[in-house]
Scaffold this active site. Structure first.
Site, mmCIF file in Angstrom:
data_model
loop_
_atom_site.group_PDB
_atom_site.id
_atom_site.type_symbol
_atom_site.label_atom_id
_atom_site.label_comp_id
_atom_site.label_asym_id
_atom_site.label_seq_id
_atom_site.Cartn_x
_atom_site.Cartn_y
_atom_site.Cartn_z
ATOM 1 N N GLY A 194 42.334 51.955 52.772
ATOM 2 C CA GLY A 194 41.243 51.167 52.161
ATOM 3 C C GLY A 194 40.128 50.969 53.175
ATOM 4 O O GLY A 194 39.451 49.942 53.204
ATOM 5 N N GLN A 217 34.839 46.623 52.479
ATOM 6 C CA GLN A 217 34.022 45.716 53.304
ATOM 7 C C GLN A 217 34.669 45.450 54.663
ATOM 8 O O GLN A 217 34.022 45.577 55.699
ATOM 9 C CB GLN A 217 33.829 44.385 52.564
ATOM 10 C CG GLN A 217 32.846 43.453 53.265
ATOM 11 C CD GLN A 217 32.932 42.005 52.774
ATOM 12 O OE1 GLN A 217 33.884 41.624 52.089
ATOM 13 N NE2 GLN A 217 31.951 41.211 53.118
ATOM 14 N N ILE A 221 40.449 56.216 48.996
ATOM 15 C CA ILE A 221 40.693 57.035 47.800
ATOM 16 C C ILE A 221 39.622 58.125 47.618
ATOM 17 O O ILE A 221 39.832 59.105 46.921
ATOM 18 C CB ILE A 221 40.793 56.117 46.554
ATOM 19 C CG1 ILE A 221 41.473 56.831 45.402
ATOM 20 C CG2 ILE A 221 39.419 55.548 46.171
ATOM 21 C CD1 ILE A 221 42.030 55.895 44.353
ATOM 22 N N TYR A 224 44.440 38.636 40.738
ATOM 23 C CA TYR A 224 44.329 38.908 42.182
ATOM 24 C C TYR A 224 45.136 37.890 42.986
ATOM 25 O O TYR A 224 45.934 38.256 43.864
ATOM 26 C CB TYR A 224 42.847 38.855 42.558
ATOM 27 C CG TYR A 224 42.531 38.988 44.028
ATOM 28 C CD1 TYR A 224 42.739 40.181 44.700
ATOM 29 C CD2 TYR A 224 41.978 37.915 44.728
ATOM 30 C CE1 TYR A 224 42.424 40.300 46.045
ATOM 31 C CE2 TYR A 224 41.645 38.025 46.062
ATOM 32 C CZ TYR A 224 41.867 39.215 46.723
ATOM 33 O OH TYR A 224 41.545 39.339 48.043
HETATM 34 N N1 SER Z 1 36.643 37.573 48.846
HETATM 35 C C1 SER Z 1 37.735 37.664 47.915
HETATM 36 C C2 SER Z 1 37.273 37.622 46.522
HETATM 37 O O1 SER Z 1 36.279 36.971 46.279
HETATM 38 C C3 SER Z 1 38.709 36.547 48.152
HETATM 39 O O2 SER Z 1 39.758 37.018 48.870
HETATM 40 O O3 SER Z 1 37.893 38.169 45.684
#
Ligand code: SER
Length: 318
Positions: A9, A13, A36, A143
């Site tokens: 990855g 960022q 990827i 997430y």
């Molecule tokens: N920066 C991430 C997000 O906003 C948080 O881990 O998904």
């Protein structure tokens, strides 16, 4: 054959800056960047690159074994906002990607690995201010759910298979070299680009959405330091709270106005504001400080000054 370091990855960022830091510390040829995409972005082109989809376990194993990647930084994930648009893919990539890397560590191919967790592990029932290391979590985003499950999965692999896994819960990360992708905290990077380009920013969070944030040099420092710490210092194998500063969009806009007085901001909160509202405002990171010496260098003001200085060199201002 000498061992190498693999960053999965790497085009993201954090990855694109971490690869540069690792290459400066260990030498360009020792650090393999992977993502990827079939070819690397320019920032990664100064050293080895491999195309890896972390869900392709066979290809991942082939690369790790062929290049003796004994240290692995696994950063590939769908972030909070993107994962809400495709929860099934968020679960699949975030959980099965992590499992694939952990299995290679369990089999002894990887000696030490880093995997980032996030403030997204927390939810609306979590104490918001100075959120403790151990508290109610109950995340509401896919997430966040994958990060909580991932933390426990990492701890399980450590206890049961002696995998040397290290992790920090990142807040929102602000940097000028790379673009964030699909997070709730991305506004804190976009705002700088728009401030310089047009003196105005339409913000997708509400003005009072206070979140923990961190400047990229501190984010890179955290991962380098936790990975360099002696094994016995890592008393937590879930993930450490780490904190930089805690800000609302209004506070960030004010700090930018110190340098660009005519800067304006308008608030147009969307679904990401609800995600932000479910996360902590600030974190208690004393365990990271005590265990392996964590300490951030950048305040809000220092970060804003450095961001603007560096972005001005990049963004042509009309
Ligand atoms: N920066 C991430 C997000 O906003 C948080 O881990 O998904």
């Amino acid at each position: 054959m000498k061992s190498t370091i693999l960053v999965i990855g790497a085009a993201g960022q954090i990855g694109s800056e971490l690869v540069q830091a690792l290459r400066s510390a260990h030498g360009r040829d020792k650090v393999i960047a992977s993502d990827i995409h079939s070819s690397p972005p320019e920032v990664l082109a100064d050293g080895p690159y491999e195309q890896i989809n972390v869900l392709d376990k066979a290809k991942l194993a082939e690369i790790v074994i062929a290049h003796k990647c004994e240290e692995v930084y696994h950063l590939a994930a769908l972030l909070s906002a993107t994962a809400e648009k495709n929860p099934a893919l968020g679960w699949d990539l975030n959980m099965n990607g992590l499992s694939n890397v952990l299995d290679l560590a369990r089999e002894g191919h990887i000696k030490r690995m880093f995997w980032p967790s996030s403030i997204a592990v927390f939810g609306p029932n979590t104490p918001k201010d100075r959120t403790p290391q151990r508290t109610i979590m109950e995340p509401t985003t896919v997430y966040g759910i994958t990060k909580v499950a991932g933390e426990s999965w990492c701890e399980y692999y450590h206890k049961r298979y002696k995998v040397d896994i290290r992790s920090v819960r990142y807040p929102g990360i602000i940097g000028y070299k790379s673009a964030p992708g699909g997070g709730t905290t991305d506004y804190a990077v976009h705002i700088f680009h728009e401030a310089l380009k047009q003196g105005h920013y339409d913000c997708f969070l509400s003005e009072s959405a206070r979140l923990p944030m961190m400047y990229m040099p501190d984010a890179t420092k955290a991962v380098m330091e936790i990975m360099a710490a002696p094994e016995e210092k890592i008393g937590l194998r879930t993930s450490y709270n780490i904190s930089g500063f805690s800000i609302t969009p209004a506070m960030l806009a004010d700090a930018i106005r110190v340098h660009i007085p005519e800067f304006t901001i308008r608030y147009e909160p969307d679904y990401r504001d609800a995600i932000a509202q479910s996360w902590p405002s600030s974190l208690d990171d004393h365990m990271a400080r005590e265990h392996w010496g964590w300490k951030p260098d950048y305040s809000l003001q220092a970060m804003v000054e450095d961001m603007l200085l560096n972005l001005k060199k990049k963004v042509p201002v009309e």
